[in-house]
Design a protein around this motif. Structure first.
Motif, PDB file in Angstrom:
ATOM      1  N   PRO A  79       0.833  -1.208   0.000  1.00  6.46           N
ATOM      2  CA  PRO A  79       0.000   0.000   0.000  1.00  6.46           C
ATOM      3  C   PRO A  79       0.866   1.256   0.000  1.00  6.46           C
ATOM      4  O   PRO A  79       1.811   1.371   0.782  1.00  6.46           O
ATOM      5  CB  PRO A  79      -0.813  -0.119   1.297  1.00  6.46           C
TER       6      PRO A  79
ATOM      7  N   ASP B  71       1.385   5.485   0.409  1.00  2.53           N
ATOM      8  CA  ASP B  71       0.882   6.413   1.433  1.00  2.53           C
ATOM      9  C   ASP B  71      -0.404   7.106   0.974  1.00  2.53           C
ATOM     10  O   ASP B  71      -1.375   7.184   1.722  1.00  2.53           O
ATOM     11  CB  ASP B  71       1.952   7.459   1.756  1.00  2.53           C
TER      12      ASP B  71
ATOM     13  N   ARG C   6      -3.034   4.081   1.996  1.00  2.00           N
ATOM     14  CA  ARG C   6      -3.488   4.379   3.361  1.00  2.00           C
ATOM     15  C   ARG C   6      -4.523   5.500   3.337  1.00  2.00           C
ATOM     16  O   ARG C   6      -5.490   5.468   4.097  1.00  2.00           O
ATOM     17  CB  ARG C   6      -2.301   4.801   4.228  1.00  2.00           C
ATOM     18  N   TRP C   7      -4.283   6.502   2.471  1.00  2.00           N
ATOM     19  CA  TRP C   7      -5.178   7.652   2.380  1.00  2.00           C
ATOM     20  C   TRP C   7      -5.506   7.923   0.913  1.00  2.00           C
ATOM     21  O   TRP C   7      -4.738   7.571   0.009  1.00  2.00           O
ATOM     22  CB  TRP C   7      -4.521   8.894   2.985  1.00  2.00           C
TER      23      TRP C   7
ATOM     24  N   HIS D 128     -10.693   7.768   5.559  1.00  2.00           N
ATOM     25  CA  HIS D 128      -9.368   7.932   4.950  1.00  2.00           C
ATOM     26  C   HIS D 128      -9.443   8.542   3.555  1.00  2.00           C
ATOM     27  O   HIS D 128      -8.561   8.343   2.731  1.00  2.00           O
ATOM     28  CB  HIS D 128      -8.641   6.587   4.913  1.00  2.00           C
TER      29      HIS D 128
ATOM     30  N   GLU E 226      -5.302  12.319  10.218  1.00  2.00           N
ATOM     31  CA  GLU E 226      -4.173  11.841   9.420  1.00  2.00           C
ATOM     32  C   GLU E 226      -4.432  12.040   7.923  1.00  2.00           C
ATOM     33  O   GLU E 226      -3.525  12.382   7.166  1.00  2.00           O
ATOM     34  CB  GLU E 226      -3.905  10.367   9.717  1.00  2.00           C
ATOM     35  N   THR E 227      -5.676  11.813   7.506  1.00  2.00           N
ATOM     36  CA  THR E 227      -6.015  11.990   6.099  1.00  2.00           C
ATOM     37  C   THR E 227      -5.892  13.454   5.700  1.00  2.00           C
ATOM     38  O   THR E 227      -5.350  13.785   4.635  1.00  2.00           O
ATOM     39  CB  THR E 227      -7.443  11.485   5.830  1.00  2.00           C
TER      40      THR E 227
END
Length: 361
Positions: free
Chosen positions: A54, A56, A81-82, A106, A145-146
């Motif tokens: 995956p 980032d 991830r995002w 996300h 985080e996103t």
């Protein structure tokens, strides 16, 4: 952020990929047209290899109507991830994403406010987004985080992040981008079958008004289909003003003095309103609009002339705030309009005349 994927290698996707690659990220490229992805890769935008892990961040750079489908496919594959997108409208894609039952924790909508009249990977530039607004439209479910990943993306691309509600964004772009694009096309369409002599008289005014009319029609059908109602609302207001302006112009030709006076008032009002609206557009670096003086220089059509002019303006210690070039219809000369601070205008004209430049008063 160390690696990213770009889904869709048109102008915007490839430009983002070029910017990220320039910043040292490994970028994986995908497109429904493999030739487009290979072209982007040949430009140094990344690789067409599939990542073995995956990444980032996945940037979905497809037409608005396809964002939900592309996001669903990326999520199914566990690509990143995002996730973010770069579609020029936000409410429609967001509604499609929610209708598909996709978790938006996300995912964050995005729209870099940059573009060119040309499309496709060959038109891409690594600096396309530098200094440009990049709208981000998180919803209640978007995690921190996103948002931070999207903010890092904008920083790596040199853009200025602006956080907005999706619906507010769509209303804004209808007003400042989508409706003006159609109005420019309507004005330019008057020239399609115009007399050749009339077209040859075209000056900077009509060039300015119609510049953005030269765009990819299929691309704009995709964009406008996703924001049609809001754009129609703006154009209805324009149509109402246009109707009133037509009536005022007819009144200027009336026999009665009162009608002519009313027509003049109507024309004066619409021009004044236009000036007021134009004055609200932010000036240099987003600062309040500043009034500049225009110094017009007659420039021969020879190689190096423009560079020589700029060099001599710099040697005179004057900063050029903006520049416009208007080409003569029947002579090999152009008129270069230099926008400078009012306090510098007279000294600049005198200095350029001393160096042999022809200055138009």
């Amino acid at each position: 952020m160390r690696h990213a994927a770009v889904i869709g290698t048109g102008l915007i996707g490839t430009s983002a990929a070029l910017a990220l690659t320039r910043s040292g990220l490994r970028v994986y490229l995908e497109d429904a047209d493999p030739d487009s992805a290979r072209t982007a890769a040949s430009l140094g935008a990344g690789t067409t290899e599939r990542p073995g892990h995956p990444v980032d961040l996945a940037i979905i750079a497809v037409p608005p109507a396809l964002v939900g489908r592309a996001l669903a496919d990326c999520r199914r594959r566990g690509l990143a991830r995002w996730y973010t997108d770069v579609a020029s409208v936000k409410s429609g894609p967001r509604a499609d994403i929610l209708a598909r039952g996709l978790d938006t924790t996300h995912y964050i909508g995005g729209h870099p406010m940059a573009g060119r009249e040309r499309s496709g990977p060959l038109a891409a530039r690594a600096d396309l987004f530098e200094g440009r607004p990049w709208v981000l439209t998180p919803d209640a479910g978007t995690d921190t985080e996103t948002l931070n990943a999207a903010l890092e993306l904008t920083a790596l691309c040199g853009a200025m992040p602006i956080v907005m509600d999706a619906a507010a964004h769509d209303r804004a772009v209808a007003l400042i981008s989508h409706a003006p694009r159609l109005v420019a096309a309507l004005v330019a369409a008057r020239l399609e079958h115009a007399d050749e002599t009339a077209v040859r008289l075209s000056g900077q005014g009509v060039r300015d008004v119609t510049r953005i009319a030269a765009s990819n029609p299929a691309m704009w059908v995709d964009i406008l289909s996703a924001n049609a109602g809001v754009v129609a609302d703006v154009l209805e207001e324009v149509a109402a003003d246009l109707g009133a302006t037509v009536a005022a112009l007819r009144a200027l030709q009336a026999d009665g003095e009162d009608e002519r006076r009313a027509g003049a008032v109507g024309i004066e009002a619409v021009i004044r309103r236009g000036g007021t609206g134009r004055a609200r557009i932010p000036g240099k670096h987003g600062a309040p609009p500043t009034r500049y003086e225009t110094v017009t220089v007659v420039l021969g059509d020879q190689p190096g002339e423009l560079g020589r002019l700029f060099g001599e303006v710099g040697a005179l210690g004057v900063n050029i705030e903006d520049v416009t070039i208007e080409h003569s219809t029947d002579q090999q000369v152009g008129h270069v309009q230099l926008a400078v601070a009012p306090a510098s205008a007279k000294a600049l004209m005198a200095g350029l005349r001393d160096h042999g430049w022809n200055i138009r008063d």
